[in-house]
Structure formats: C-alpha cells, structure tokens
Design a protein around this motif. Structure first.
Motif, PDB file in Angstrom:
ATOM      1  N   ALA A  25       0.707  -1.161   0.164  1.00 25.20           N
ATOM      2  CA  ALA A  25      -0.150  -0.079  -0.131  1.00 25.20           C
ATOM      3  C   ALA A  25       0.907   1.237  -0.008  1.00 25.20           C
ATOM      4  O   ALA A  25       1.105   1.987   0.970  1.00 25.20           O
ATOM      5  N   THR A  26       1.472   1.499  -1.131  1.00 23.89           N
ATOM      6  CA  THR A  26       2.205   2.734  -1.354  1.00 23.89           C
ATOM      7  C   THR A  26       1.786   3.660  -2.209  1.00 23.89           C
ATOM      8  O   THR A  26       0.803   3.239  -3.242  1.00 23.89           O
ATOM      9  N   GLY A  27       2.240   4.836  -2.419  1.00 15.60           N
ATOM     10  CA  GLY A  27       1.754   5.803  -3.182  1.00 15.60           C
ATOM     11  C   GLY A  27       0.142   6.166  -3.005  1.00 15.60           C
ATOM     12  O   GLY A  27      -0.161   6.368  -1.959  1.00 15.60           O
ATOM     13  N   ASN A  28      -0.537   5.960  -4.206  1.00 14.25           N
ATOM     14  CA  ASN A  28      -2.163   6.483  -4.039  1.00 14.25           C
ATOM     15  C   ASN A  28      -2.850   5.140  -3.716  1.00 14.25           C
ATOM     16  O   ASN A  28      -4.014   5.182  -3.919  1.00 14.25           O
ATOM     17  N   ILE A  29      -2.337   3.973  -3.099  1.00  6.88           N
ATOM     18  CA  ILE A  29      -2.985   2.819  -3.068  1.00  6.88           C
ATOM     19  C   ILE A  29      -3.441   3.045  -1.666  1.00  6.88           C
ATOM     20  O   ILE A  29      -2.535   3.356  -0.544  1.00  6.88           O
ATOM     21  N   HIS A  30      -4.666   2.676  -1.134  1.00  5.54           N
ATOM     22  CA  HIS A  30      -5.057   2.816   0.365  1.00  5.54           C
ATOM     23  C   HIS A  30      -4.937   1.358   0.997  1.00  5.54           C
ATOM     24  O   HIS A  30      -4.824   0.549   0.431  1.00  5.54           O
ATOM     25  N   TYR A  31      -5.323   1.752   2.520  1.00  2.00           N
ATOM     26  CA  TYR A  31      -5.083   0.364   2.989  1.00  2.00           C
ATOM     27  C   TYR A  31      -6.214   0.362   4.117  1.00  2.00           C
ATOM     28  O   TYR A  31      -6.486   1.300   4.635  1.00  2.00           O
ATOM     29  N   ALA A  32      -6.633  -0.951   4.269  1.00  2.95           N
ATOM     30  CA  ALA A  32      -7.656  -1.192   5.311  1.00  2.95           C
ATOM     31  C   ALA A  32      -7.540  -2.550   6.324  1.00  2.95           C
ATOM     32  O   ALA A  32      -7.005  -3.387   5.648  1.00  2.95           O
ATOM     33  N   GLU A  33      -7.893  -2.394   7.500  1.00  2.20           N
ATOM     34  CA  GLU A  33      -7.511  -3.600   8.170  1.00  2.20           C
ATOM     35  C   GLU A  33      -8.255  -4.936   8.062  1.00  2.20           C
ATOM     36  O   GLU A  33      -8.061  -5.880   8.375  1.00  2.20           O
ATOM     37  N   SER A  34      -9.542  -4.507   7.451  1.00  2.00           N
ATOM     38  CA  SER A  34     -10.520  -5.762   7.433  1.00  2.00           C
ATOM     39  C   SER A  34     -11.456  -5.395   6.254  1.00  2.00           C
ATOM     40  O   SER A  34     -11.464  -4.203   5.695  1.00  2.00           O
ATOM     41  N   PHE A  35     -12.299  -6.431   5.794  1.00  2.00           N
ATOM     42  CA  PHE A  35     -13.131  -6.424   4.722  1.00  2.00           C
ATOM     43  C   PHE A  35     -14.116  -5.580   4.871  1.00  2.00           C
ATOM     44  O   PHE A  35     -14.396  -4.584   4.077  1.00  2.00           O
ATOM     45  N   ASP A  36     -14.592  -5.355   6.105  1.00  2.00           N
ATOM     46  CA  ASP A  36     -15.953  -4.339   6.355  1.00  2.00           C
ATOM     47  C   ASP A  36     -15.211  -2.832   6.376  1.00  2.00           C
ATOM     48  O   ASP A  36     -15.927  -2.080   5.741  1.00  2.00           O
ATOM     49  N   MET A  37     -14.003  -2.857   6.675  1.00  2.00           N
ATOM     50  CA  MET A  37     -13.504  -1.404   6.529  1.00  2.00           C
ATOM     51  C   MET A  37     -13.426  -0.857   5.120  1.00  2.00           C
ATOM     52  O   MET A  37     -13.536   0.120   4.574  1.00  2.00           O
ATOM     53  N   GLY A  38     -12.646  -2.033   4.504  1.00  2.00           N
ATOM     54  CA  GLY A  38     -12.442  -1.819   3.020  1.00  2.00           C
ATOM     55  C   GLY A  38     -13.576  -1.582   2.203  1.00  2.00           C
ATOM     56  O   GLY A  38     -13.462  -0.542   1.485  1.00  2.00           O
ATOM     57  N   ARG A  39     -14.723  -2.189   2.532  1.00  2.00           N
ATOM     58  CA  ARG A  39     -15.920  -2.053   1.662  1.00  2.00           C
ATOM     59  C   ARG A  39     -16.479  -0.776   2.153  1.00  2.00           C
ATOM     60  O   ARG A  39     -17.143   0.212   1.247  1.00  2.00           O
ATOM     61  N   ASP A  40     -16.575  -0.164   3.286  1.00  2.00           N
ATOM     62  CA  ASP A  40     -16.969   1.209   4.080  1.00  2.00           C
ATOM     63  C   ASP A  40     -16.246   2.203   3.077  1.00  2.00           C
ATOM     64  O   ASP A  40     -16.674   3.284   2.796  1.00  2.00           O
ATOM     65  N   ASN A  41     -14.832   2.096   2.984  1.00  2.00           N
ATOM     66  CA  ASN A  41     -13.912   3.121   2.452  1.00  2.00           C
ATOM     67  C   ASN A  41     -14.278   3.294   1.067  1.00  2.00           C
ATOM     68  O   ASN A  41     -14.336   4.257   0.456  1.00  2.00           O
ATOM     69  N   ALA A  42     -14.680   2.145   0.269  1.00  2.00           N
ATOM     70  CA  ALA A  42     -14.901   2.005  -1.043  1.00  2.00           C
ATOM     71  C   ALA A  42     -16.293   2.762  -1.317  1.00  2.00           C
ATOM     72  O   ALA A  42     -16.423   3.509  -2.275  1.00  2.00           O
ATOM     73  N   LEU A  43     -17.279   2.534  -0.486  1.00  2.00           N
ATOM     74  CA  LEU A  43     -18.588   3.277  -0.565  1.00  2.00           C
ATOM     75  C   LEU A  43     -18.522   4.771  -0.418  1.00  2.00           C
ATOM     76  O   LEU A  43     -18.900   5.648  -1.213  1.00  2.00           O
ATOM     77  N   GLU A  44     -17.535   4.943   0.509  1.00  2.00           N
ATOM     78  CA  GLU A  44     -17.238   6.472   0.704  1.00  2.00           C
ATOM     79  C   GLU A  44     -16.696   7.013  -0.617  1.00  2.00           C
ATOM     80  O   GLU A  44     -16.925   8.299  -0.897  1.00  2.00           O
ATOM     81  N   MET A  45     -15.962   6.488  -1.169  1.00  2.00           N
ATOM     82  CA  MET A  45     -15.156   6.848  -2.450  1.00  2.00           C
ATOM     83  C   MET A  45     -16.378   7.045  -3.489  1.00  2.00           C
ATOM     84  O   MET A  45     -16.303   8.067  -4.215  1.00  2.00           O
ATOM     85  N   ALA A  46     -17.218   6.060  -3.514  1.00  2.00           N
ATOM     86  CA  ALA A  46     -18.168   5.960  -4.594  1.00  2.00           C
ATOM     87  C   ALA A  46     -19.169   7.082  -4.515  1.00  2.00           C
ATOM     88  O   ALA A  46     -19.671   7.597  -5.540  1.00  2.00           O
ATOM     89  N   ARG A  47     -19.365   7.442  -3.260  1.00  2.00           N
ATOM     90  CA  ARG A  47     -20.209   8.561  -2.812  1.00  2.00           C
ATOM     91  C   ARG A  47     -19.783  10.079  -3.507  1.00  2.00           C
ATOM     92  O   ARG A  47     -20.729  10.842  -3.822  1.00  2.00           O
ATOM     93  N   LYS A  48     -18.640  10.010  -3.697  1.00  2.00           N
ATOM     94  CA  LYS A  48     -18.124  11.284  -4.090  1.00  2.00           C
ATOM     95  C   LYS A  48     -18.119  11.477  -5.801  1.00  2.00           C
ATOM     96  O   LYS A  48     -17.879  12.498  -6.488  1.00  2.00           O
ATOM     97  N   LYS A  49     -18.679  10.492  -6.372  1.00  2.00           N
ATOM     98  CA  LYS A  49     -18.944  10.341  -7.685  1.00  2.00           C
ATOM     99  C   LYS A  49     -20.292  10.163  -8.094  1.00  2.00           C
ATOM    100  O   LYS A  49     -20.893   9.934  -7.206  1.00  2.00           O
ATOM    101  N   ASN A  50     -20.675  10.345  -9.364  1.00  2.00           N
ATOM    102  CA  ASN A  50     -22.174   9.924  -9.884  1.00  2.00           C
ATOM    103  C   ASN A  50     -22.298   8.431  -9.653  1.00  2.00           C
ATOM    104  O   ASN A  50     -21.356   7.747 -10.195  1.00  2.00           O
TER     105      ASN A  50
END
Length: 469
Positions: free
Chosen positions: A430-455
C-alpha cells in the motif's frame, strides 16, 4: 468394506493433527470405547483445549514425546507429510495408518440412525460451495435438505434457506458435528449435502468432484491434491453414484481406477465457439444468458437471471443439474431453480448498495484469477473501478499470496480507479496512491465512501477479499 474401527484387535488409537478436526475425531473415538491419544503435531492446541481433552480422559502429546509402538492404529490427515517421524515409525512397525476422511466414514457407520438421510459429498478445487448450494436449492423443491458448506449450516425446504449454525470448517470431521446437530436441531432432513476439503469420506450415497483445475501440492509437496481427491473415490461403496468432471478422467487412469468398478457419470462444460464435441454423459454449453444441457439425445435450455456473473457458475450448474437428474429430480424443478438463481454472496454476485453497483467476489476460495475475472467483469460495464483486494488471514488456512497481488498490480493497476488493500500481509504494497484497510468491512465502507463522491453510474466497486462470510 473393511473398517479398522470394527476390528476387535484395535484398541489404542493415535489421532494426528488436532487442529483440523482431530479433536472431534478423538472425542468420537473415545465415546465408542477406544483408548485415544491426541497428537498435537503443529503445536497449536491451547491450554483450554488440552485441559478439556484430558478431562475427557484423552491423552494429549506432541510428536516429540510420542512412542508410536503402543498404538494399534494411526489416524492422520491427508495433508500431513508422509515423512513425518510418527508416520515413518508406524510404517516400519507395520502399524496401520488411515486418513481423517476414512476415520469419519467409519465413525459415521457406527451411528445407529433410525432414518439415515441420503448423503451427498462435494469436493474439488473450485466451485464446491456453489455446486452444493445450487444442488440444495434444486433438491429442496422435492425433499428437505441440510446443507453444510463454508457458508455455514443451512436448512433448505421448498427453495427457502434458513441458516442454522455458523463456524464449522469443511474438514471431514465437521460432518460428524453436523450429524449431531441434525438430531438436536429438530430438522430431520431427508438429504444431507456436505462440502468436504481434499476428497470425500466415502460415506455418502453420492460423491461429486467439481473440478481439479489449478492443482496444488500437499503433504510437504509430496503429492498432488487432485490425486488425493480422486483416490478418495475408492472409499465409496459399490452402490454409490459418482458425478465427475470429465477433465478428471485422466486422473482415474493414472490411479488405475476402473470406471466400471464404480457408477460414474461424467459432465463437461464446453465453449461452443471452439466447436469441440464432448463424449461425456452430460454436456453444458453457454450462450449469451442461456445454458444448454445435453444428454442421451435430450437437451434442456435454461434462461438465466441478470445480476451476477453466470459464466462463473457454469461448473456449478453442470455438476448440480447432472446430480439432480441422476437422483430423479424432474427437469421442470431443475429448470425452475436455475432460472430463479441470482448468485451467492461473495461469488461474483452483483448488487446495489447506496445506489452504487457492487460486484461481490469475497469468499474463502477466492484466488488471484477470480480477482482478474471480477476486474474484467467490471471493466465491461465501462465504469470506473474501485477495487477492494486482499485477505482476512486469520479466517482462512491458505491466504492470498502477496506476490500474486504484487504481480497483478504491476499488470493491471492502471485498470483500477482506486485500490484499497486489506490485510496485514498486503500493507507493504500500500504505497503511493494505494489505500489500506485492516478488514473487509473497513475496506468495503471506504470504497462506498469513495463512490459517494462520484455519480453512481460512473463507478463500480469490486470486493475481492479472501475470507469466510
């Protein structure tokens, strides 16, 4: 069929490897009168587990302080290296050795069940869970089904599933626990379906090998997993029905197993674009959103539902439909079930979360190839891909190789709009512009948060975390 557990000369038994079901086997042996020694070959037994076994008068030792000559029988898992010191000593002294699988078969045979259910065992490299689940759905339209897979223990009736218990692995010893639960849960299912790792026990009326693709070595890299799985067919009774992927037939020849010695029905999944003609008992082809199953001059066409990657389920459709047909389930019930099927959680299932499309491919059997399939499926939709990739290592025996992930990133990171890596072993990547999450749930929630910023129509999320669900 000969059973060492029925031999009156066998009194003292050693059970090797109490991490993968050995505790269950040890207790069952003690219950029926054997003197049992549990051998902690991996040194993973907790103090509480050791104390509990000793309270049940089961001796617990390590392989270092174990004198093998005092045993009449050794029970060892198929994945333990054959050059293990205790196995070598047992062979030198001509002490019989059987697998956990065979021990489970013979322990089940000692049970006095008033009404024995029809038992189906499913093994293979891939598509075990999906095959067992689709089959349970089909059969439940006519018979009640108790299904045990890596998803948990489910009760099926009339196409409706009820989760009964979670937390069991698919080691063969779990079958013993499920049979106990069958009695206590009050669900006297007419059919029991078991997903089993590394072969079948032979207790079942039906044995299924889904596929032997992507083979790997076990037993200290001394044998192929495919050989062990095919050899397990020899444990079946002569009356058992075997459903076999046609690509496994070569393994039968190598192990000198005659198809005439057991009842075998073969199936194949063929890409009709290749023009290849299959000589198997059943043949499945897929075109657009339809599958076709051919056998002995008959052909059945099934239209598939949207919302999941149906191509990822072709082996499961073939194996489950063939088994159901051989059991006498009607074409109508089979067609109805498959047409209504919409994918399993974590197995290329499409869904909408907060308006965003999600392809869920997070399951215990996930590998790097299925990650690429999920990525390709997302790219076909011409949307920006937010990928959640990695493992919850504490949950699965064989994790996702960081080297394979690194190779995928070198080749395909450009196809991902955002990437979130999950799991401690992925952290260094997880270097540069790659994100990191400790668990599946955290990763999914982070992805959904990113998605909310787009159409919502601009992005799609791919969940590819190796874990139990």
């Amino acid at each position: 069929m000969y059973s060492y557990l029925a031999d009156p000369e066998i009194k003292n038994v050693a059970v090797l490897d109490i991490t993968h079901g050995g505790i269950i086997i040890s207790r069952k042996l003690k219950d029926i009168g054997f003197n049992v020694t549990a051998v902690d070959v991996y040194g993973t037994l907790s103090r509480a587990q050791r104390r509990s076994l000793e309270e049940d008068n089961i001796e617990v030792v390590t392989d270092i302080n174990c004198a093998v000559e005092r045993f009449d029988l050794i029970i060892s898992p198929v994945h333990l290296t054959p050059v293990h010191c205790l196995l070598q000593q047992a062979r030198e002294r001509q002490i019989p050795i059987i697998s956990h699988h065979l021990a489970v078969r013979d322990l089940l045979a000692t049970r006095n069940m008033f009404s024995k259910p029809l038992v189906i065992e499913v093994t293979g490299t891939k598509a075990k869970t999906s095959t067992a689940s689709v089959l349970a759905d089909i059969i439940s339209r006519e018979l009640s089904v108790l299904l045990h897979t890596s998803r948990g223990l489910e009760y099926w009736e009339d196409g409706v599933c009820q989760m009964m218990h979670k937390g069991l692995s698919i080691t063969p010893a779990s079958i013993l626990t499920v049979m106990d639960l069958r009695e206590s849960l009050g669900k006297k299912a007419e059919v029991c379906i078991f997903e089993v790792s590394l072969g079948i026990t032979g207790y079942g009326d039906v044995g299924i090998i889904t596929t032997l693709d992507m083979d790997y070595k076990i037993g200290g890299k001394t044998s192929l997993a495919s050989e062990v799985k095919v050899r397990s067919l020899l444990s079946c009774s002569k009356n058992a029905l075997i459903i076999l992927n046609a690509k496994s037939r070569e393994s039968l020849k190598q192990l000198k197993i005659s198809p005439e010695s057991i009842c075998i029905k073969t199936f194949d999944v063929v890409d009709e674009k290749t023009g290849i003609v299959s000589d198997t008992d059943y043949c499945l082809t897929m075109h657009d959103n339809r599958i076709s199953i051919k056998c002995t001059g008959e052909e059945m066409e099934i239209c598939l539902a949207d919302g999941y990657d149906a191509k990822s389920y072709t082996t499961a459709f073939a194996a489950s439909c063939v088994t159901a047909l051989e059991m006498g389930i009607s074409w109508k019930k089979i067609k109805e079930t498959v047409e209504q099927f919409k994918g399993l959680q974590g197995r290329m299932q499409g869904m909408r979360i907060d308006g965003t499309t999600v392809i869920d491919n997070s399951n215990s059997g996930m590998d790097i190839l299925s990650v690429e399939k999920a990525l390709d499926l997302c790219l076909k939709r011409r949307q920006l891909v937010i990928m959640v990739l990695g493992e919850e290592a504490a949950q699965v025996c064989e994790g996702l190789s960081p080297a394979d992930v690194a190779d995928l990133l070198r080749r395909r990171q450009g196809d991902m709009y955002e990437l979130i890596l999950v799991g401690e072993r992925m952290k260094p990547l997880a270097t540069g512009n790659i994100h990191y999450a400790e668990s599946f749930d955290m990763g999914r929630d982070n992805a959904l948060e990113m998605a909310r910023k787009k159409n919502p129509d601009e992005v799609i999320i791919a969940l590819c975390v190796k874990c139990f669900r």
